[in-house]
Write a protein that holds these residues in place. Structure first.
Motif, PDB file in Angstrom:
ATOM      1  N   GLN A   1      -1.785  11.143  13.224  1.00  0.00           N
ATOM      2  CA  GLN A   1      -2.427  10.452  12.110  1.00  0.00           C
ATOM      3  C   GLN A   1      -2.876  11.486  11.079  1.00  0.00           C
ATOM      4  O   GLN A   1      -3.549  12.458  11.421  1.00  0.00           O
ATOM      5  N   VAL A   2      -2.503  11.284   9.829  1.00  0.00           N
ATOM      6  CA  VAL A   2      -2.913  12.198   8.763  1.00  0.00           C
ATOM      7  C   VAL A   2      -3.689  11.417   7.708  1.00  0.00           C
ATOM      8  O   VAL A   2      -3.209  10.397   7.200  1.00  0.00           O
ATOM      9  N   ALA A   3      -4.885  11.892   7.416  1.00  0.00           N
ATOM     10  CA  ALA A   3      -5.694  11.255   6.380  1.00  0.00           C
ATOM     11  C   ALA A   3      -5.309  11.817   5.018  1.00  0.00           C
ATOM     12  O   ALA A   3      -5.214  13.037   4.851  1.00  0.00           O
ATOM     13  N   VAL A   4      -5.065  10.925   4.069  1.00  0.00           N
ATOM     14  CA  VAL A   4      -4.820  11.342   2.689  1.00  0.00           C
ATOM     15  C   VAL A   4      -6.013  10.881   1.865  1.00  0.00           C
ATOM     16  O   VAL A   4      -6.313   9.676   1.814  1.00  0.00           O
ATOM     17  N   ILE A   5      -6.710  11.826   1.255  1.00  0.00           N
ATOM     18  CA  ILE A   5      -7.929  11.523   0.512  1.00  0.00           C
ATOM     19  C   ILE A   5      -7.760  11.957  -0.935  1.00  0.00           C
ATOM     20  O   ILE A   5      -6.873  12.733  -1.268  1.00  0.00           O
ATOM     21  N   GLY A   6      -8.636  11.451  -1.782  1.00  0.00           N
ATOM     22  CA  GLY A   6      -8.584  11.835  -3.183  1.00  0.00           C
ATOM     23  C   GLY A   6      -8.810  10.649  -4.087  1.00  0.00           C
ATOM     24  O   GLY A   6      -9.018   9.519  -3.636  1.00  0.00           O
ATOM     25  N   SER A   7      -8.786  10.919  -5.392  1.00  0.00           N
ATOM     26  CA  SER A   7      -8.912   9.854  -6.375  1.00  0.00           C
ATOM     27  C   SER A   7      -8.361  10.346  -7.699  1.00  0.00           C
ATOM     28  O   SER A   7      -8.009  11.521  -7.832  1.00  0.00           O
ATOM     29  N   GLY A   8      -8.268   9.435  -8.658  1.00  0.00           N
ATOM     30  CA  GLY A   8      -7.769   9.808  -9.977  1.00  0.00           C
ATOM     31  C   GLY A   8      -6.355   9.302 -10.196  1.00  0.00           C
ATOM     32  O   GLY A   8      -5.447   9.636  -9.437  1.00  0.00           O
TER      33      GLY A   8
ATOM     34  N   VAL B   1      -3.593   7.547   7.088  1.00  0.00           N
ATOM     35  CA  VAL B   1      -4.946   6.989   7.081  1.00  0.00           C
ATOM     36  C   VAL B   1      -5.564   7.231   5.714  1.00  0.00           C
ATOM     37  O   VAL B   1      -5.524   8.360   5.212  1.00  0.00           O
ATOM     38  N   THR B   2      -6.142   6.185   5.116  1.00  0.00           N
ATOM     39  CA  THR B   2      -6.850   6.364   3.844  1.00  0.00           C
ATOM     40  C   THR B   2      -8.128   5.521   3.862  1.00  0.00           C
ATOM     41  O   THR B   2      -8.395   4.804   4.823  1.00  0.00           O
ATOM     42  N   GLY B   3      -8.856   5.593   2.765  1.00  0.00           N
ATOM     43  CA  GLY B   3     -10.040   4.772   2.600  1.00  0.00           C
ATOM     44  C   GLY B   3      -9.728   3.341   2.196  1.00  0.00           C
ATOM     45  O   GLY B   3     -10.646   2.539   2.002  1.00  0.00           O
ATOM     46  N   GLY B   4      -8.438   3.005   2.053  1.00  0.00           N
ATOM     47  CA  GLY B   4      -8.033   1.616   1.853  1.00  0.00           C
ATOM     48  C   GLY B   4      -8.177   1.076   0.449  1.00  0.00           C
ATOM     49  O   GLY B   4      -7.840  -0.084   0.198  1.00  0.00           O
ATOM     50  N   GLY B   5      -8.652   1.892  -0.501  1.00  0.00           N
ATOM     51  CA  GLY B   5      -8.891   1.418  -1.853  1.00  0.00           C
ATOM     52  C   GLY B   5      -7.741   1.690  -2.804  1.00  0.00           C
ATOM     53  O   GLY B   5      -6.571   1.731  -2.383  1.00  0.00           O
ATOM     54  N   GLY B   6      -8.083   1.910  -4.086  1.00  0.00           N
ATOM     55  CA  GLY B   6      -7.073   2.056  -5.127  1.00  0.00           C
ATOM     56  C   GLY B   6      -6.662   3.498  -5.396  1.00  0.00           C
ATOM     57  O   GLY B   6      -6.943   4.396  -4.615  1.00  0.00           O
ATOM     58  N   GLU B   7      -5.963   3.687  -6.480  1.00  0.00           N
ATOM     59  CA  GLU B   7      -5.499   5.008  -6.945  1.00  0.00           C
ATOM     60  C   GLU B   7      -4.803   5.816  -5.857  1.00  0.00           C
ATOM     61  O   GLU B   7      -3.767   5.405  -5.336  1.00  0.00           O
ATOM     62  N   VAL B   8      -5.327   6.993  -5.537  1.00  0.00           N
ATOM     63  CA  VAL B   8      -4.678   7.879  -4.566  1.00  0.00           C
ATOM     64  C   VAL B   8      -4.517   7.191  -3.211  1.00  0.00           C
ATOM     65  O   VAL B   8      -3.489   7.327  -2.538  1.00  0.00           O
TER      66      VAL B   8
ATOM     67  N   VAL C   1     -11.808  10.893   7.498  1.00  0.00           N
ATOM     68  CA  VAL C   1     -11.293  12.226   7.845  1.00  0.00           C
ATOM     69  C   VAL C   1     -11.340  12.486   9.349  1.00  0.00           C
ATOM     70  O   VAL C   1     -10.473  13.172   9.896  1.00  0.00           O
ATOM     71  N   ALA C   2     -12.333  11.919  10.026  1.00  0.00           N
ATOM     72  CA  ALA C   2     -12.401  12.108  11.480  1.00  0.00           C
ATOM     73  C   ALA C   2     -11.196  11.468  12.166  1.00  0.00           C
ATOM     74  O   ALA C   2     -10.781  11.899  13.246  1.00  0.00           O
ATOM     75  N   SER C   3     -10.630  10.443  11.535  1.00  0.00           N
ATOM     76  CA  SER C   3      -9.490   9.732  12.122  1.00  0.00           C
ATOM     77  C   SER C   3      -8.158  10.436  11.855  1.00  0.00           C
ATOM     78  O   SER C   3      -7.126  10.008  12.368  1.00  0.00           O
ATOM     79  N   GLY C   4      -8.176  11.476  11.064  1.00  0.00           N
ATOM     80  CA  GLY C   4      -6.953  12.232  10.811  1.00  0.00           C
ATOM     81  C   GLY C   4      -6.862  13.445  11.728  1.00  0.00           C
ATOM     82  O   GLY C   4      -7.851  14.153  11.921  1.00  0.00           O
ATOM     83  N   ASP C   5      -5.680  13.676  12.300  1.00  0.00           N
ATOM     84  CA  ASP C   5      -5.470  14.925  13.023  1.00  0.00           C
ATOM     85  C   ASP C   5      -5.419  16.071  12.014  1.00  0.00           C
ATOM     86  O   ASP C   5      -5.725  17.218  12.319  1.00  0.00           O
ATOM     87  N   ALA C   6      -5.028  15.748  10.798  1.00  0.00           N
ATOM     88  CA  ALA C   6      -5.081  16.683   9.680  1.00  0.00           C
ATOM     89  C   ALA C   6      -5.413  15.865   8.439  1.00  0.00           C
ATOM     90  O   ALA C   6      -5.332  14.631   8.455  1.00  0.00           O
ATOM     91  N   VAL C   7      -5.789  16.560   7.364  1.00  0.00           N
ATOM     92  CA  VAL C   7      -6.244  15.895   6.147  1.00  0.00           C
ATOM     93  C   VAL C   7      -5.564  16.553   4.950  1.00  0.00           C
ATOM     94  O   VAL C   7      -5.507  17.784   4.866  1.00  0.00           O
ATOM     95  N   ILE C   8      -5.054  15.740   4.035  1.00  0.00           N
ATOM     96  CA  ILE C   8      -4.480  16.258   2.790  1.00  0.00           C
ATOM     97  C   ILE C   8      -5.278  15.680   1.622  1.00  0.00           C
ATOM     98  O   ILE C   8      -5.416  14.455   1.521  1.00  0.00           O
TER      99      ILE C   8
END
Lengths: 164, 164, 164, 164
Positions: free
Chosen positions: C17-24, C46-53, C101-108
């Motif tokens: 599982q890889v978390a992708v985070i960010g915005s914009g 894995v993401t925060g489930g919202g918009g944009e990124v 981020v805790a749910s990602g084995d890695a985070v981008i």
């Protein structure tokens, strides 16, 4: 973290903290009485910082010269009722219910609906002493009190400290 | 929730709450000074309730006769350092960092590592005023102070209330 | 909890599982590419489930036939973007950033502002591998990638498992 | 966030998510049956990701070829039982109980103690449909089922979607 002895001179005086939980405008008079009695016994009153039972318990404590903590679900300090001395802004919504009861050495439930039931359950899960002020949720194994005075007595019995 | 006028007589006096965040034993002396200065200005000091910078800021506040709140990550009140007056037990681990900074009208960062950076970020996200006491994280747009005195000055400037 | 051997026949296949985070909105094209590449490597996004990124990374993963998890701050499942397969409704506001981020084995990290910085800090605090896709936050000690392809490479290197 | 029509081609197929909560080794057989029946109806099974009832419900779902989500209280993915497909690591302790039930379109309680009661209360507070599989907590206003089959029937009735 063993502090140097001399520095302990200034340490905080441990005060018994009691969480008062519940909701419902019908229960405000009894909640106010509970808050007043707790303050007279030297306890700090912890609530969720909102209206109805939370506001009444805090008001009762302030009327008796006591100290109050309000642990809010939202992100704004201004949401606290006017009888909260120390405002904790959690931003975690209903999950703050866990913090409210975890912060009490004992917990008194006055009325209440689902949110209060979640708090009673969490408090019991964490081993906090919970007293139900009648009428209210009827849960096996939890002591019930028929008056604010008895509720405070039952909550503080066995705790030790300044409120015991 | 408009309370009756007469009942407001007993209401809490709104005190400016300032969160002091950070970590690292190298930074304890400055954190203690920050805590002391905040207490002298009538502010309540909010921390995460643990050791190092958190303990030092709380100790400084108590030495000056101030009031302290500690917001703990675990489920046990006893984990608080001895200079915490009002203990909030959240049980939500690192997520309590959000509550620490949300509970401050302003935030002062003293040293610190990743946990502190998360707090600075959350504080900025929530619109809280953040001041970085040098040396420390270098983040664009956040004011930096070269001394505890300047940090307190910058944190309180523009807040109004008893600490302003 | 040692399960009986025969019952393990049906067990889940552990997926990276890889978390992708960010915005914009400026960063959506690259986030979509990151999501697509991760799905092609067999990783769950894995993401925060919202918009944009968050939406773009999930969309990219779905375009490549992948699987997505969205971890929402609010209390309603309907707030998830249309490219989330598995919706986690936390109700804890910004504190859900910790869960992402805790749910990602890695985070981008792709772009982003204060909320993303809080996530990067939490991920590092928890020992998760974090890769910053340029331009973006510049944090000492964290690897930076100049393309989505390099970001995915760096995130998965050393993880082992199906995505490694 | 109105996505462009062409991009919706790839969107996730909304699946009914049902949270199965509870504890107690006596209840594992029925929990496994509930998990199996839910998977046969096309529902994703959401649990707290741990042992006993949580493991059994997930195992039942996997035996029937279904999909499972586990929402953990700690900070380590490895704490999930072997039948969890998608692991959500929250790091927020008991407060994750809120996320478990909030993530279900409906909730089925199988046995359980205080933690389960907190979940039932939160689910009801959020307006999620809750079904109690007998024997178990007896709460006014909540439907009770005498078999796993009836529990699944009651949980899905009125939800619509793929599981209805």
């Amino acid at each position: 973290m063993p502090p140097e002895p001399s520095r302990l001179y200034y340490r905080a005086v441990a005060t018994v903290q009691v969480a008062v939980i519940g909701s419902g405008s019908d229960h405000e008079a009894r909640a106010e009485e509970v808050g007043r009695l707790l303050a007279e016994r030297g306890c700090t009153v912890v609530t969720g910082g909102g209206g109805e039972v939370m506001a009444a318990a805090s008001r009762g404590a302030k009327e008796a010269g006591g100290t109050t903590i309000g642990i809010l679900p939202g992100e704004r300090r201004d949401d606290a009722n006017p009888w909260v001395d120390h405002v904790v802004v959690t931003g975690i919504g209903h999950a703050r219910n866990l913090a409210v009861v975890a912060s009490g050495d004992a917990v008194i439930a006055v009325g209440g609906s689902w949110g209060t039931l979640a708090e009673i359950a969490f408090a019991s899960r964490l081993g906090r002493r919970v007293v139900i002020l009648e009428p209210g949720h009827d849960l096996e194994g939890l002591p019930r009190a028929s008056s604010p005075d008895e509720a405070v007595e039952l909550a503080l019995s066995g705790l030790g400290g300044s409120g015991g």
